[in-house]
Design an enzyme around this catalytic site. Structure first.
Site, mmCIF file in Angstrom:
data_model
loop_
_atom_site.group_PDB
_atom_site.id
_atom_site.type_symbol
_atom_site.label_atom_id
_atom_site.label_comp_id
_atom_site.label_asym_id
_atom_site.label_seq_id
_atom_site.Cartn_x
_atom_site.Cartn_y
_atom_site.Cartn_z
ATOM 1 N N ASP A 1 3.485 -8.272 1.258
ATOM 2 C CA ASP A 1 4.299 -7.214 0.654
ATOM 3 C C ASP A 1 4.009 -5.897 1.365
ATOM 4 O O ASP A 1 2.933 -5.711 1.944
ATOM 5 C CB ASP A 1 4.039 -7.089 -0.859
ATOM 6 C CG ASP A 1 2.588 -6.812 -1.216
ATOM 7 O OD1 ASP A 1 1.682 -7.412 -0.595
ATOM 8 O OD2 ASP A 1 2.338 -5.968 -2.106
ATOM 9 N N HIS B 1 -1.793 -10.079 2.860
ATOM 10 C CA HIS B 1 -0.670 -9.869 1.946
ATOM 11 C C HIS B 1 0.565 -9.538 2.781
ATOM 12 O O HIS B 1 0.457 -8.852 3.806
ATOM 13 C CB HIS B 1 -0.956 -8.753 0.938
ATOM 14 C CG HIS B 1 -1.081 -7.369 1.508
ATOM 15 N ND1 HIS B 1 0.003 -6.548 1.712
ATOM 16 C CD2 HIS B 1 -2.149 -6.649 1.929
ATOM 17 C CE1 HIS B 1 -0.393 -5.388 2.204
ATOM 18 N NE2 HIS B 1 -1.708 -5.422 2.358
ATOM 19 N N GLU C 1 -6.856 -6.670 7.089
ATOM 20 C CA GLU C 1 -6.259 -5.364 6.748
ATOM 21 C C GLU C 1 -6.536 -4.399 7.905
ATOM 22 O O GLU C 1 -7.498 -4.569 8.657
ATOM 23 C CB GLU C 1 -6.919 -4.809 5.470
ATOM 24 C CG GLU C 1 -6.495 -5.495 4.182
ATOM 25 C CD GLU C 1 -5.247 -4.890 3.534
ATOM 26 O OE1 GLU C 1 -4.568 -4.069 4.180
ATOM 27 O OE2 GLU C 1 -4.955 -5.272 2.386
ATOM 28 N N ASP D 1 0.029 -2.455 8.055
ATOM 29 C CA ASP D 1 -0.429 -2.897 6.717
ATOM 30 C C ASP D 1 0.562 -3.882 6.129
ATOM 31 O O ASP D 1 1.432 -3.494 5.368
ATOM 32 C CB ASP D 1 -0.611 -1.675 5.826
ATOM 33 C CG ASP D 1 -1.256 -1.997 4.502
ATOM 34 O OD1 ASP D 1 -1.706 -3.134 4.316
ATOM 35 O OD2 ASP D 1 -1.296 -1.116 3.638
ATOM 36 N N GLU E 1 -0.217 -7.453 -3.142
ATOM 37 C CA GLU E 1 -1.498 -6.741 -2.995
ATOM 38 C C GLU E 1 -1.326 -5.272 -3.355
ATOM 39 O O GLU E 1 -2.195 -4.665 -3.961
ATOM 40 C CB GLU E 1 -2.029 -6.879 -1.566
ATOM 41 C CG GLU E 1 -3.441 -6.327 -1.376
ATOM 42 C CD GLU E 1 -3.505 -4.822 -1.098
ATOM 43 O OE1 GLU E 1 -4.575 -4.223 -1.271
ATOM 44 O OE2 GLU E 1 -2.466 -4.232 -0.709
ATOM 45 N N GLU E 2 -0.164 -4.709 -2.951
ATOM 46 C CA GLU E 2 0.052 -3.281 -3.162
ATOM 47 C C GLU E 2 0.181 -2.926 -4.644
ATOM 48 O O GLU E 2 0.099 -1.763 -5.019
ATOM 49 C CB GLU E 2 1.296 -2.805 -2.392
ATOM 50 C CG GLU E 2 1.231 -3.030 -0.870
ATOM 51 C CD GLU E 2 0.226 -2.119 -0.163
ATOM 52 O OE1 GLU E 2 -0.436 -1.308 -0.833
ATOM 53 O OE2 GLU E 2 0.104 -2.241 1.073
HETATM 54 ZN ZN LIG Z 1 -2.817 -3.757 2.954
#
Ligand SMILES: [Zn+2]
Length: 425
Positions: free
Chosen positions: A99, A97, A191, A128, A162-163
């Site tokens: 974002d 991801h 991740e 992240d 994703e967040e």
């Molecule tokens: Zn993440």
């Protein structure tokens, strides 16, 4: 398994690309893809897509049409690249991801400068998971530069949101059939779980809202009303004295980290009561109170029993407290997921970690959820893990960073795994 000569060439190719991997991570950080609200997604999707194209991938974009969060001001755009080998299968799909969570306070460096200093890349999303995205792209590229032909195929995707649940990201790709067990054999999500750990799943989530209903009255004569806040107090007390001790006695067999998260948990996220929204206090008995709870359940509990236990607790409280009236609303349910025992994906990564780092890999599971849920539940892909560079505890923190050594090592591990899973023997 890939020959020793090919393995050496792959590891050398990653090492020679180290500066490019760091530069690409920094370039990704410089696009502030903050979610909410979801800024810079189109720019970031194209930054990834252009790099994939330069690395020999066919690239396509998938917008979040039909999703309420896909707006003119904040469009949702995902990117998927595909490099086909001799055959379509087996296919390894690497997903990250792009974002990032909001910056927050406490930074000593510019969160979007992509600063590289003392062997670390700094910035919001450094670990992240923009480092993970860079690792995914360059793991695939290392095979190409090492001249290792592909028997199967590789896909790399960069996805949004994703967040905030991933509904316009991986879930959208799964619902459209773009990611599916019909085509994909293995999924790796880089991740930041620490460079020597493989994450095989996560606990379940049950978010629910409880509202108590009282009766408004004059604050000077509370005996003429029914106080909904006091009643919520009774429910919170039951959660604390009855539910929490019960949860503490249960332990999952799944290796959730940290250790305390091997127990199921409950958190009160929000309480709002009384004449909510009034700017001045009112001389009234609170006739309404709502609380949102975040219950994380373990695989062994399952959702049905988890919910039934909550309903029973509320019912016991109602019987004990005169005039208590309540309702419950389910807000979100995510079932726990777990990669099957004996998965070839896990053993392959494990072998790569031992080869690159010279130490044993450990299996972990995440206390919270991530996009694994959509790959498992919506796309039906069982063989999915998270493995990537970066230290889990630094995610979402001020001065977030990823070590350059981790970035390079994780790329090596991923490259070797790709060679073993889809390279020509
Ligand atoms: Zn993440």
């Amino acid at each position: 398994m890939t020959s020793p000569a090919d393995r050496d060439r792959i590891l050398t190719a990653v090492e020679e690309a180290a500066d490019e991997i760091v530069d690409f991570t920094a370039a990704l950080i410089r696009v502030p893809t903050v979610n909410p609200p979801g800024e810079g997604y189109v720019d970031c999707a194209h930054l990834i897509g252009d790099r994939l194209a330069a690395c020999g991938f066919e690239v396509e974009y998938h917008d979040g049409d039909g999703r309420p969060e896909h707006t003119a001001a904040h469009p949702r755009r995902n990117v998927v690249g595909r490099r086909r080998g001799r055959a379509a299968r087996p296919l390894v799909h690497l997903n990250g991801h792009f974002d990032v969570v909001p910056v927050g306070d406490g930074w000593t460096v510019d969160p979007f400068a992509g600063l590289v200093r003392d062997g670390r890349v700094y910035g919001r999303g450094a670990c992240d998971m923009k480092a993970g995205l860079a690792s995914a792209v360059y793991a695939a590229e290392a095979l190409r530069r090492a001249g290792v032909p592909l028997e199967g195929s590789i896909e790399v995707s960069g996805t949004v949101d994703e967040e905030s649940g991933g509904w316009a990201g991986v879930a959208l790709l799964a619902e459209r059939g773009r990611v599916s067990s019909r085509d994909i054999d293995f999924v790796i999500i880089p991740e930041p779980l620490n460079v020597d750990r493989i994450c095989i799943g996560h606990r379940g989530v049950y978010w629910f809202e409880v509202t108590t209903h009282g009766h408004i009255g004059h604050g000077s004569m509370p005996f003429l009303g029914v106080n909904a806040v006091s009643h919520m107090g009774a429910i919170l007390e039951a959660v604390r004295t009855e539910l929490e001790p019960a949860l503490a006695t249960r332990v999952t067999e799944v290796p959730v980290v940290p250790d305390a998260a091997r127990h199921p948990t409950i958190n009160v996220n929000t309480v709002a009561g009384g004449q909510v929204g009034e700017t001045v206090q009112t001389p009234c008995v609170a006739d309404r109170c709502s609380a949102i709870f975040d219950r994380r359940f373990i695989l062994e509990e399952g959702f049905d029993a988890t919910r039934a236990e909550i309903l029973a607790l509320l019912e016991r409280t109602r019987q004990r407290v005169p005039q208590l009236r309540y309702e419950v609303k389910d807000l979100m349910v995510v079932d726990p997921v777990r990669t099957p025992d004996g998965s070839r994906l896990v053993s392959t990564l494990r072998h790569g970690i031992e080869e690159v780092l010279g130490r044993e890999a450990s299996l972990v599971a995440s206390p919270g959820t991530y996009d694994h849920k959509h790959f498992a539940r919506l796309a039906g892909i069982e063989h999915c893990v998270a493995y990537g560079p970066g230290i889990l505890d630094l995610a979402h923190q001020p001065d977030e960073w990823c070590a350059v050594d981790d970035l390079v090592d994780a790329t090596k591990v991923l490259a070797l795994a790709l060679a073993d899973l889809v390279g020509a023997a």
